[in-house]
Motif scaffolding. Structure first.
Motif, PDB file in Angstrom:
ATOM      1  N   VAL A   1     -72.228   5.184  10.954  1.00  6.49           N
ATOM      2  CA  VAL A   1     -72.271   6.033   9.771  1.00  6.49           C
ATOM      3  C   VAL A   1     -70.866   6.604   9.598  1.00  6.49           C
ATOM      4  CG1 VAL A   1     -73.237   8.084   8.697  1.00  6.49           C
ATOM      5  CG2 VAL A   1     -74.693   6.603  10.103  1.00  6.49           C
ATOM      6  N   TYR A   2     -70.330   6.439   8.401  1.00  7.55           N
ATOM      7  CA  TYR A   2     -68.979   6.907   8.107  1.00  7.55           C
ATOM      8  C   TYR A   2     -69.072   8.206   7.306  1.00  7.55           C
ATOM      9  CZ  TYR A   2     -66.865   2.683   9.926  1.00  7.55           C
ATOM     10  OH  TYR A   2     -66.440   1.677  10.766  1.00  7.55           O
ATOM     11  N   TYR A   3     -68.385   9.224   7.812  1.00  9.81           N
ATOM     12  CA  TYR A   3     -68.368  10.534   7.177  1.00  9.81           C
ATOM     13  C   TYR A   3     -66.980  10.826   6.615  1.00  9.81           C
ATOM     14  CZ  TYR A   3     -72.639  11.384   9.884  1.00  9.81           C
ATOM     15  OH  TYR A   3     -73.893  11.307  10.421  1.00  9.81           O
ATOM     16  N   CYS A   4     -66.987  11.472   5.488  1.00 13.36           N
ATOM     17  CA  CYS A   4     -65.776  12.040   4.918  1.00 13.36           C
ATOM     18  C   CYS A   4     -65.711  13.495   5.377  1.00 13.36           C
ATOM     19  CB  CYS A   4     -65.855  11.942   3.392  1.00 13.36           C
ATOM     20  SG  CYS A   4     -64.476  12.664   2.525  1.00 13.36           S
ATOM     21  N   ALA A   5     -64.524  13.956   5.761  1.00 13.24           N
ATOM     22  CA  ALA A   5     -64.369  15.328   6.231  1.00 13.24           C
ATOM     23  C   ALA A   5     -63.077  15.920   5.669  1.00 13.24           C
ATOM     24  CB  ALA A   5     -64.350  15.359   7.755  1.00 13.24           C
ATOM     25  N   ALA A   6     -63.034  17.238   5.586  1.00  8.49           N
ATOM     26  CA  ALA A   6     -61.865  17.905   5.020  1.00  8.49           C
ATOM     27  C   ALA A   6     -61.542  19.176   5.797  1.00  8.49           C
ATOM     28  CB  ALA A   6     -62.121  18.262   3.553  1.00  8.49           C
ATOM     29  N   ARG A   7     -60.248  19.451   5.874  1.00  6.50           N
ATOM     30  CA  ARG A   7     -59.803  20.703   6.460  1.00  6.50           C
ATOM     31  C   ARG A   7     -58.563  21.166   5.697  1.00  6.50           C
ATOM     32  NH1 ARG A   7     -57.812  20.969  12.207  1.00  6.50           N
ATOM     33  NH2 ARG A   7     -55.950  21.984  11.429  1.00  6.50           N
TER      34      ARG A   7
ATOM     35  N   ARG B   1     -56.138  -2.766  10.087  1.00 11.31           N
ATOM     36  CA  ARG B   1     -57.301  -3.303   9.378  1.00 11.31           C
ATOM     37  C   ARG B   1     -57.796  -2.352   8.296  1.00 11.31           C
ATOM     38  NH1 ARG B   1     -61.986  -3.973  11.961  1.00 11.31           N
ATOM     39  NH2 ARG B   1     -61.607  -2.316  13.488  1.00 11.31           N
ATOM     40  N   PHE B   2     -57.709  -1.049   8.542  1.00 12.28           N
ATOM     41  CA  PHE B   2     -58.203  -0.055   7.605  1.00 12.28           C
ATOM     42  C   PHE B   2     -57.023   0.644   6.937  1.00 12.28           C
ATOM     43  CE2 PHE B   2     -62.541   1.034   9.796  1.00 12.28           C
ATOM     44  CZ  PHE B   2     -62.845  -0.315   9.827  1.00 12.28           C
ATOM     45  N   THR B   3     -57.227   1.032   5.676  1.00  5.47           N
ATOM     46  CA  THR B   3     -56.217   1.789   4.950  1.00  5.47           C
ATOM     47  C   THR B   3     -56.883   2.965   4.251  1.00  5.47           C
ATOM     48  OG1 THR B   3     -54.897  -0.214   4.565  1.00  5.47           O
ATOM     49  CG2 THR B   3     -54.427   1.711   3.188  1.00  5.47           C
ATOM     50  N   ILE B   4     -56.355   4.154   4.504  1.00  2.00           N
ATOM     51  CA  ILE B   4     -56.842   5.345   3.814  1.00  2.00           C
ATOM     52  C   ILE B   4     -55.895   5.663   2.669  1.00  2.00           C
ATOM     53  CG2 ILE B   4     -55.622   6.965   5.339  1.00  2.00           C
ATOM     54  CD1 ILE B   4     -58.057   8.845   5.055  1.00  2.00           C
TER      55      ILE B   4
ATOM     56  N   ALA C   1     -60.207  13.198   5.880  1.00  2.00           N
ATOM     57  CA  ALA C   1     -60.360  12.254   6.983  1.00  2.00           C
ATOM     58  C   ALA C   1     -61.653  11.467   6.865  1.00  2.00           C
ATOM     59  CB  ALA C   1     -60.332  13.002   8.308  1.00  2.00           C
ATOM     60  N   TRP C   2     -61.658  10.335   7.544  1.00  4.21           N
ATOM     61  CA  TRP C   2     -62.874   9.560   7.756  1.00  4.21           C
ATOM     62  C   TRP C   2     -63.184   9.605   9.243  1.00  4.21           C
ATOM     63  CZ3 TRP C   2     -65.917   7.891   3.936  1.00  4.21           C
ATOM     64  CH2 TRP C   2     -65.358   7.761   2.663  1.00  4.21           C
ATOM     65  N   VAL C   3     -64.421   9.878   9.541  1.00  8.00           N
ATOM     66  CA  VAL C   3     -64.924   9.956  10.912  1.00  8.00           C
ATOM     67  C   VAL C   3     -66.185   9.108  10.961  1.00  8.00           C
ATOM     68  CG1 VAL C   3     -65.856  11.504  12.685  1.00  8.00           C
ATOM     69  CG2 VAL C   3     -63.985  12.278  11.203  1.00  8.00           C
TER      70      VAL C   3
ATOM     71  N   PHE D   1     -62.853   9.865  15.343  1.00  6.43           N
ATOM     72  CA  PHE D   1     -61.865   9.915  14.257  1.00  6.43           C
ATOM     73  C   PHE D   1     -61.458   8.493  13.880  1.00  6.43           C
ATOM     74  CE2 PHE D   1     -58.311  11.278  11.814  1.00  6.43           C
ATOM     75  CZ  PHE D   1     -57.284  10.393  12.092  1.00  6.43           C
ATOM     76  N   VAL D   2     -61.361   8.242  12.583  1.00  5.66           N
ATOM     77  CA  VAL D   2     -60.976   6.917  12.091  1.00  5.66           C
ATOM     78  C   VAL D   2     -59.607   6.961  11.408  1.00  5.66           C
ATOM     79  CG1 VAL D   2     -61.558   5.037  10.503  1.00  5.66           C
ATOM     80  CG2 VAL D   2     -63.369   6.198  11.799  1.00  5.66           C
ATOM     81  N   ALA D   3     -59.468   7.840  10.422  1.00  2.32           N
ATOM     82  CA  ALA D   3     -58.226   7.898   9.660  1.00  2.32           C
ATOM     83  C   ALA D   3     -58.151   9.221   8.919  1.00  2.32           C
ATOM     84  CB  ALA D   3     -58.154   6.749   8.659  1.00  2.32           C
ATOM     85  N   ALA D   4     -56.919   9.608   8.570  1.00  3.79           N
ATOM     86  CA  ALA D   4     -56.730  10.851   7.820  1.00  3.79           C
ATOM     87  C   ALA D   4     -55.501  10.730   6.944  1.00  3.79           C
ATOM     88  CB  ALA D   4     -56.590  12.042   8.756  1.00  3.79           C
ATOM     89  N   THR D   5     -55.522  11.499   5.865  1.00  5.05           N
ATOM     90  CA  THR D   5     -54.370  11.558   4.993  1.00  5.05           C
ATOM     91  C   THR D   5     -54.101  12.999   4.617  1.00  5.05           C
ATOM     92  OG1 THR D   5     -53.478  10.905   2.829  1.00  5.05           O
ATOM     93  CG2 THR D   5     -55.860  11.059   2.999  1.00  5.05           C
ATOM     94  N   MET D   6     -52.847  13.367   4.660  1.00 11.56           N
ATOM     95  CA  MET D   6     -52.456  14.702   4.241  1.00 11.56           C
ATOM     96  C   MET D   6     -52.142  14.676   2.749  1.00 11.56           C
ATOM     97  SD  MET D   6     -50.331  16.244   7.472  1.00 11.56           S
ATOM     98  CE  MET D   6     -49.890  17.709   6.540  1.00 11.56           C
ATOM     99  N   LYS D   7     -51.324  15.574   2.324  1.00 13.50           N
ATOM    100  CA  LYS D   7     -51.123  15.822   0.900  1.00 13.50           C
ATOM    101  C   LYS D   7     -50.758  14.563   0.126  1.00 13.50           C
ATOM    102  CE  LYS D   7     -48.607  18.896  -2.200  1.00 13.50           C
ATOM    103  NZ  LYS D   7     -47.612  19.990  -2.264  1.00 13.50           N
TER     104      LYS D   7
END
Length: 124
Positions: free
Chosen positions: A94-100, A68-71, A36-38, A48-54
């Motif tokens: 500030v844009y953060y990358c996050a993972a779960r 406007r945004f594409t992950i 995800a991007w946060v 929360f901005v965007a997320a992508t699964m598998k």
């Protein structure tokens, strides 16, 4: 453990585009993580901005960035991207990358792994 490193931030004018990248290391099953991007604007809570699964078939966006945004993710490179078009001053953060592991969530608090963040500044 997952280590995340963002890059690609900068200072742009309203209407411009930027692409952020996030390299994930330390986990051989990267493809099973939701990425995800946060973002966090000055004086505001993280958002929360965007997320992508598998696969890129499973992508989720905040209403404020939809259209406007594409992950996207490149599993072979262990990298995710955030293509940001038609940037607005309110995208400054500030844009953060996050993972779960595994499942998607829009609750940024549920992501245990974070990068250091990259600054995006959009001037009018």
């Amino acid at each position: 453990q997952v280590q995340l490193v963002e890059s690609g931030g900068g200072e742009v004018q309203a209407g411009d585009s930027l692409r952020l990248s996030c390299l994930a290391t330390g986990e051989r099953t990267f493809s099973t993580y939701t990425m995800a991007w946060v973002r966090q604007a000055p004086g505001k809570e993280r958002e929360f901005v965007a997320a992508t699964m598998k696969t890129d078939d499973n992508r989720y966006y905040a209403d404020s960035v939809k259209g406007r945004f594409t992950i996207s993710r490149d599993t072979a490179k262990n990298t995710i991207y955030l293509q940001m078009n038609s940037l607005k001053p309110e995208d400054t953060a500030v844009y953060y990358c996050a993972a779960r592991p595994w499942t998607y969530s829009s609750n940024w608090n549920s992501y245990p792994y974070w990068g250091q963040g990259t600054q995006v500044t959009v001037s009018s």
